[in-house]
Design an enzyme around this catalytic site. Structure first.
Site, PDB file in Angstrom:
ATOM      1  N   SER A 243      60.211  36.079 125.966  1.00 15.33           N
ATOM      2  CA  SER A 243      61.018  34.893 126.186  1.00 15.33           C
ATOM      3  C   SER A 243      60.344  33.684 125.503  1.00 15.33           C
ATOM      4  CB  SER A 243      61.224  34.674 127.690  1.00 15.33           C
ATOM      5  OG  SER A 243      62.238  33.739 127.935  1.00 15.33           O
TER       6      SER A 243
ATOM      7  N   ASP B 236      71.026  41.037 125.981  1.00 14.22           N
ATOM      8  CA  ASP B 236      70.458  39.716 126.280  1.00 14.22           C
ATOM      9  C   ASP B 236      71.518  38.627 126.084  1.00 14.22           C
ATOM     10  OD1 ASP B 236      68.848  37.442 126.580  1.00 14.22           O
ATOM     11  OD2 ASP B 236      67.157  38.338 125.515  1.00 14.22           O
TER      12      ASP B 236
ATOM     13  N   HIS C 153      68.551  39.716 129.652  1.00 14.21           N
ATOM     14  CA  HIS C 153      67.274  39.134 129.213  1.00 14.21           C
ATOM     15  C   HIS C 153      66.091  39.693 129.990  1.00 14.21           C
ATOM     16  CE1 HIS C 153      64.603  36.169 127.471  1.00 14.21           C
ATOM     17  NE2 HIS C 153      64.254  35.745 128.668  1.00 14.21           N
TER      18      HIS C 153
END
Length: 347
Positions: free
Chosen positions: A125, A268, A301
């Site tokens: 991330s 995602d 995600h």
């Protein structure tokens, strides 16, 4: 053991000069005895990456993919992330900082710790985006760059979601709680929530279980994460730009000398897989030592934290390499492997 570097007179992108308190931890082998891996944490993560409470303990540890019996693992806390204090050091001027500033802070810290070469930079991330930024800033620093579930730029979609987060953080009566509830909806997917809750209601309060889950995550984060920290980290997500303002992202990425191993997630909804595949295809025309792996998951995600088996299978060949990169200049490292607090003065 948590240690700290004080970077004096750091000048950020907006020209403001201030002292920066950068905390960090070493795990595994001594930095003079093994290849060094820099691990960058995600938005609500920290430098505690392994051990019983380590947030990435399924990837990093004894006999794990990143084996601390073979490697030295270094993890910095992004300044202001709230781990063990100093969470309010950017309280007044957090919007003056870019992720490139954090990469520059890391680069200066590595220099003062006499770490001249890294075996790998890895992060997920925003931590992966920071890996991109540091590699672009110091193209010869790392042998391997592993950005996971991220991008080397802030897309319009990312900025839009972060703008909503910023609005909640600055206007809600319960800002961290409410912002986290919103964030969980784009960290997962409709399919993930459907599989987890199946439309069920709680027997006690008759609320949908998905509502209770959101409330739980909001309360959990509010109890361990400060408002200034969340504001800073959310803002930094909107400043990802390895081109340093030129918008020529491919040129900046092509200058990176190390092998790039992109890991994306097919579902995602935050950092889209399509963006990563476009980067891979376009960058591979300019740079030969680049690969891409895709985590297949319904969990969105957060799959980079959930689908550990897939992630391990992608990364194991990288960390089974036997080439050791040691740092000979270790005069600041004490005999027991700890490093004293040092002051860094920018030039």
């Amino acid at each position: 053991m948590l240690q700290e570097i004080k970077i004096e007179n750091f000048k950020n992108s907006a020209g403001t000069v201030q002292d920066i308190h950068l905390s960090y931890q070493f795990f595994g082998k001594k930095p003079t005895d093994a290849p060094i891996i820099l691990v960058n944490h995600a938005l609500t993560g920290n430098s505690l990456v392994t051990g019983s409470k380590g947030w990435w303990k399924d990837l990093i540890g004894k006999n794990r993919c990143i084996d601390i019996d073979r490697f030295c693992v270094l993890a910095f806390n992004i300044p202001g992330n709230g781990f063990k204090g100093h969470e309010d050091q950017f309280f007044e001027n957090y919007k003056e900082f870019r992720l490139r500033d954090i990469a520059e802070i890391q680069a200066q810290a590595l220099e003062k710790l006499n770490i001249l070469k890294l075996f790998a930079i890895i992060g997920g991330s925003i931590g992966g985006a920071l890996a991109w930024e540091l590699a672009a800033l110091k193209p010869e620093l790392a042998e391997n760059i592993i950005p996971i579930a991220c991008d080397y730029k802030s897309t319009d979609w990312l900025v839009a979601n972060c703008r909503i987060q910023d609005h909640i953080l600055n206007n809600s009566l319960d800002p961290v709680h409410d912002a986290r509830m919103h964030a969980m909806t784009f960290y997962r997917t409709p399919q993930s929530l459907a599989q987890k809750f199946e439309g069920k209601r709680n027997k006690d309060n008759q609320a949908f279980e998905v509502e209770n889950w959101l409330l739980h995550h909001g309360e959990k984060l509010k109890n361990r994460f400060t408002l200034p920290s969340y504001k800073l980290m959310n803002h930094l997500l909107t400043t990802i730009d390895i081109s340093d303002g030129s918008q020529n992202y491919l040129e900046a990425a092509s200058r990176i000398k190390g092998d790039i191993h992109i890991v994306t997630v097919n579902s995602d909804l935050f950092f889209l897989a399509e963006e990563n595949w476009n980067t891979y295809v376009e960058l591979s025309l300019l740079k030969g030592n680049i690969s891409i792996h895709e985590i297949r998951s319904i969990h969105g995600h957060d799959a980079f934290l959930i689908e550990t088996g897939q992630l391990n299978s992608f990364l194991k060949p990288v960390f089974q390499q036997t080439k050791a990169i040691l740092n000979n200049n270790s005069s600041r490292i004490t005999r027991d492997g700890s490093i004293d607090t040092v002051n860094i003065t920018t030039r």
